[in-house]
Motif scaffolding. Structure first.
Motif, PDB file in Angstrom:
ATOM      1  N   ASN A 117       0.818  -1.209   0.000  1.00 28.26           N
ATOM      2  CA  ASN A 117       0.000   0.000   0.000  1.00 28.26           C
ATOM      3  C   ASN A 117       0.855   1.264   0.000  1.00 28.26           C
ATOM      4  OD1 ASN A 117      -2.598  -1.076  -0.099  1.00 28.26           O
ATOM      5  ND2 ASN A 117      -2.729  -1.331   2.113  1.00 28.26           N
ATOM      6  N   THR A 118       1.920   1.272   0.804  1.00 26.27           N
ATOM      7  CA  THR A 118       2.770   2.464   0.910  1.00 26.27           C
ATOM      8  C   THR A 118       3.464   2.758  -0.409  1.00 26.27           C
ATOM      9  OG1 THR A 118       3.159   2.016   3.268  1.00 26.27           O
ATOM     10  CG2 THR A 118       4.688   3.506   2.161  1.00 26.27           C
ATOM     11  N   VAL A 119       4.067   1.727  -1.006  1.00 25.30           N
ATOM     12  CA  VAL A 119       4.759   1.908  -2.283  1.00 25.30           C
ATOM     13  C   VAL A 119       3.765   2.317  -3.370  1.00 25.30           C
ATOM     14  CG1 VAL A 119       6.080   0.745  -4.091  1.00 25.30           C
ATOM     15  CG2 VAL A 119       6.614   0.311  -1.692  1.00 25.30           C
ATOM     16  N   GLY A 120       2.624   1.647  -3.424  1.00 30.79           N
ATOM     17  CA  GLY A 120       1.643   1.939  -4.464  1.00 30.79           C
ATOM     18  C   GLY A 120       1.058   3.327  -4.345  1.00 30.79           C
ATOM     19  N   ARG A 121       0.719   3.744  -3.117  1.00 32.55           N
ATOM     20  CA  ARG A 121       0.134   5.071  -2.934  1.00 32.55           C
ATOM     21  C   ARG A 121       1.126   6.171  -3.306  1.00 32.55           C
ATOM     22  NH1 ARG A 121      -2.545   3.094   2.718  1.00 32.55           N
ATOM     23  NH2 ARG A 121      -4.585   2.454   1.860  1.00 32.55           N
ATOM     24  N   PHE A 123       3.805   5.914  -5.572  1.00 35.34           N
ATOM     25  CA  PHE A 123       4.113   5.944  -6.996  1.00 35.34           C
ATOM     26  C   PHE A 123       2.872   6.112  -7.865  1.00 35.34           C
ATOM     27  CE2 PHE A 123       8.062   4.068  -5.442  1.00 35.34           C
ATOM     28  CZ  PHE A 123       8.981   4.790  -6.179  1.00 35.34           C
ATOM     29  N   ALA A 124       1.687   6.057  -7.270  1.00 39.18           N
ATOM     30  CA  ALA A 124       0.478   6.361  -8.044  1.00 39.18           C
ATOM     31  C   ALA A 124       0.472   7.819  -8.492  1.00 39.18           C
ATOM     32  CB  ALA A 124      -0.759   6.050  -7.205  1.00 39.18           C
ATOM     33  N   TRP A 125       1.227   8.670  -7.763  1.00 38.82           N
ATOM     34  CA  TRP A 125       1.311  10.075  -8.158  1.00 38.82           C
ATOM     35  C   TRP A 125       2.055  10.241  -9.478  1.00 38.82           C
ATOM     36  CZ3 TRP A 125      -1.562  13.711  -5.990  1.00 38.82           C
ATOM     37  CH2 TRP A 125      -2.058  13.486  -4.696  1.00 38.82           C
ATOM     38  N   ALA A 126       2.758   9.200  -9.924  1.00 36.84           N
ATOM     39  CA  ALA A 126       3.418   9.282 -11.231  1.00 36.84           C
ATOM     40  C   ALA A 126       2.409   9.468 -12.351  1.00 36.84           C
ATOM     41  CB  ALA A 126       4.248   8.020 -11.474  1.00 36.84           C
ATOM     42  N   GLY A 127       1.192   8.992 -12.142  1.00 42.70           N
ATOM     43  CA  GLY A 127       0.145   9.197 -13.138  1.00 42.70           C
ATOM     44  C   GLY A 127      -0.192  10.669 -13.313  1.00 42.70           C
ATOM     45  N   LEU A 128      -0.299  11.389 -12.185  1.00 41.51           N
ATOM     46  CA  LEU A 128      -0.557  12.836 -12.256  1.00 41.51           C
ATOM     47  C   LEU A 128       0.630  13.562 -12.876  1.00 41.51           C
ATOM     48  CD1 LEU A 128      -2.233  15.354 -11.583  1.00 41.51           C
ATOM     49  CD2 LEU A 128      -1.191  15.316  -9.290  1.00 41.51           C
ATOM     50  N   LEU A 129       1.842  13.157 -12.470  1.00 40.58           N
ATOM     51  CA  LEU A 129       3.044  13.778 -13.030  1.00 40.58           C
ATOM     52  C   LEU A 129       3.121  13.569 -14.539  1.00 40.58           C
ATOM     53  CD1 LEU A 129       5.669  15.270 -12.337  1.00 40.58           C
ATOM     54  CD2 LEU A 129       6.750  13.052 -12.003  1.00 40.58           C
ATOM     55  N   LEU A 178       4.933  -0.787  -9.892  1.00 39.28           N
ATOM     56  CA  LEU A 178       5.001  -0.525  -8.456  1.00 39.28           C
ATOM     57  C   LEU A 178       3.631  -0.347  -7.814  1.00 39.28           C
ATOM     58  CD1 LEU A 178       8.089   1.860  -8.371  1.00 39.28           C
ATOM     59  CD2 LEU A 178       8.008  -0.629  -8.165  1.00 39.28           C
ATOM     60  N   CYS A 179       2.594  -0.224  -8.611  1.00 38.54           N
ATOM     61  CA  CYS A 179       1.239  -0.104  -8.055  1.00 38.54           C
ATOM     62  C   CYS A 179       0.427  -1.376  -8.266  1.00 38.54           C
ATOM     63  CB  CYS A 179       0.499   1.075  -8.678  1.00 38.54           C
ATOM     64  SG  CYS A 179       1.277   2.672  -8.371  1.00 38.54           S
ATOM     65  N   CYS A 180       1.033  -2.406  -8.847  1.00 37.60           N
ATOM     66  CA  CYS A 180       0.302  -3.637  -9.142  1.00 37.60           C
ATOM     67  C   CYS A 180      -0.164  -4.325  -7.858  1.00 37.60           C
ATOM     68  CB  CYS A 180       1.194  -4.565  -9.969  1.00 37.60           C
ATOM     69  SG  CYS A 180       0.422  -6.133 -10.397  1.00 37.60           S
TER      70      CYS A 180
END
Length: 330
Positions: A117-121, A123-129, A178-180
């Motif tokens: 959960n920590t890693v995914g939450r 690196f999910a911001w990479a989508g916004l970036l 990393l969000c899988c």
């Protein structure tokens, strides 16, 4: 004629007996292979912990023979049978302790799912970036007609527009790799429940346990084994192979040198494609850890019953009843 038939029957019986003996020999050989490697795993794990510089000395790279030997040992053991049995034996030990003390197994579930959960939450911001960078690229190309784009303060990172455009694929790879496991913990993967949805609660948990052991773990191991050497073949010269022995790796260490892949698809395009290989190995490791967590959770929920479903599960709160219902269905 009768004598020929009798002889034929005799030889057939002899052949069956020989095949039976060969099967027993092969079975005993596999048993000896597994038991021997599992016993050796304790020594290998202890030796690796007490002699870290023999495989980590290359991190302080000084281009010395010791650094080169340590690097080649690290590469060899990272995809070796010895490493597999160390991980496998640790998994069996931790599982054994967890079967005896279920609170310990629940602790493992919480740690592994918390890590996902920590890693995914993050690196999910990479989508916004990725979206913001794409907007900036469009503005710079269509409105300001600039050929280069710089990001940062003081010493900005400056590359051609095509470099930044191709880098968007890297952001996408960050989200996918990393969000899988984070998506898996959140129940976001689409699944086909033709059988699963029609069976009882404990039957579902048995299916989940078998799925994690028979599909998730072997798939993660295969991806790791192929991805590990795929990564290092694009990082150093001379190239390494999974079929090379440790002695062969040590012999190659004399002439080893860094040769990090920096070739892009276009002359001024993104040239750090070795990062995709790193993400491939990271993805395999995280899926393997999540398979362990999923197996433990499925077992504990099977044992404790329906009242333990979702116990300690840290799911995101979407703040929208309809969105949460859709997420629950998927």
């Amino acid at each position: 004629m009768e004598q020929e038939i009798e002889c034929s029957g005799f030889f057939s019986a002899q052949a069956e007996e020989t095949i039976s003996c060969l099967d027993k020999f092969q079975a005993s050989g596999w048993l000896q292979f597994f038991s021997g490697n599992m016993l050796e795993a304790f020594y290998n794990f202890g030796y690796a912990l007490t002699h870290p510089m023999q495989w980590l000395d290359w991190l302080s790279w000084a281009n010395t023979p010791e650094d080169k030997t340590a690097l080649m040992q690290f590469i060899y053991y990272g995809g070796s049978v010895e490493f597999f049995f160390v991980v496998f034996t640790l998994f069996l030990l931790i599982t054994g302790i967890g079967l005896y003390r279920n609170t310990f197994m629940w602790g493992c579930v919480r740690v592994l799912e918390g890590f996902a959960n920590t890693v995914g939450r993050f690196f999910a911001w990479a989508g916004l970036l990725m979206v913001l960078q794409q907007i900036i690229i469009i503005f710079m190309q269509r409105i300001f007609t600039r050929a280069e784009l710089s990001f940062g303060f003081g010493m900005p990172v400056s590359f051609d527009i095509s470099w930044w455009a191709e880098e968007l694929k890297f952001y996408n790879a960050l989200v996918v790799c990393l969000c899988c496991t984070y998506t898996f913990v959140q129940g976001g993967h689409v699944r086909v429940d033709l059988v699963y949805s029609a069976v009882k609660f404990r039957t579902k948990r048995v299916i989940d346990m078998l799925g994690s052991i028979l599909f998730m773990m072997p798939a993660a191991v295969l991806v790791w084994m192929y991805g590990w050497y795929f990564l290092w073949r694009n990082m150093i010269n001379p190239p390494v192979s999974a079929s090379d022995t440790l002695e062969r790796f040590i012999a190659k260490s004399r002439g080893v040198r860094w040769n990090i892949e920096t070739i892009g698809f276009s002359p001024n395009g993104f040239n750090a494609y070795f990062l995709f290989k790193v993400l491939l190995c990271t993805f395999a490791a995280m899926v393997f850890l999540q398979a362990i967590a999923f197996f433990y959770r499925s077992y504990l929920e099977w044992k404790e019953g329906p009242e333990s479903e979702g116990k300690y599960l840290d799911k995101d709160k979407l703040g929208d009843a309809e969105a949460e219902l859709v997420a629950e269905i998927h």
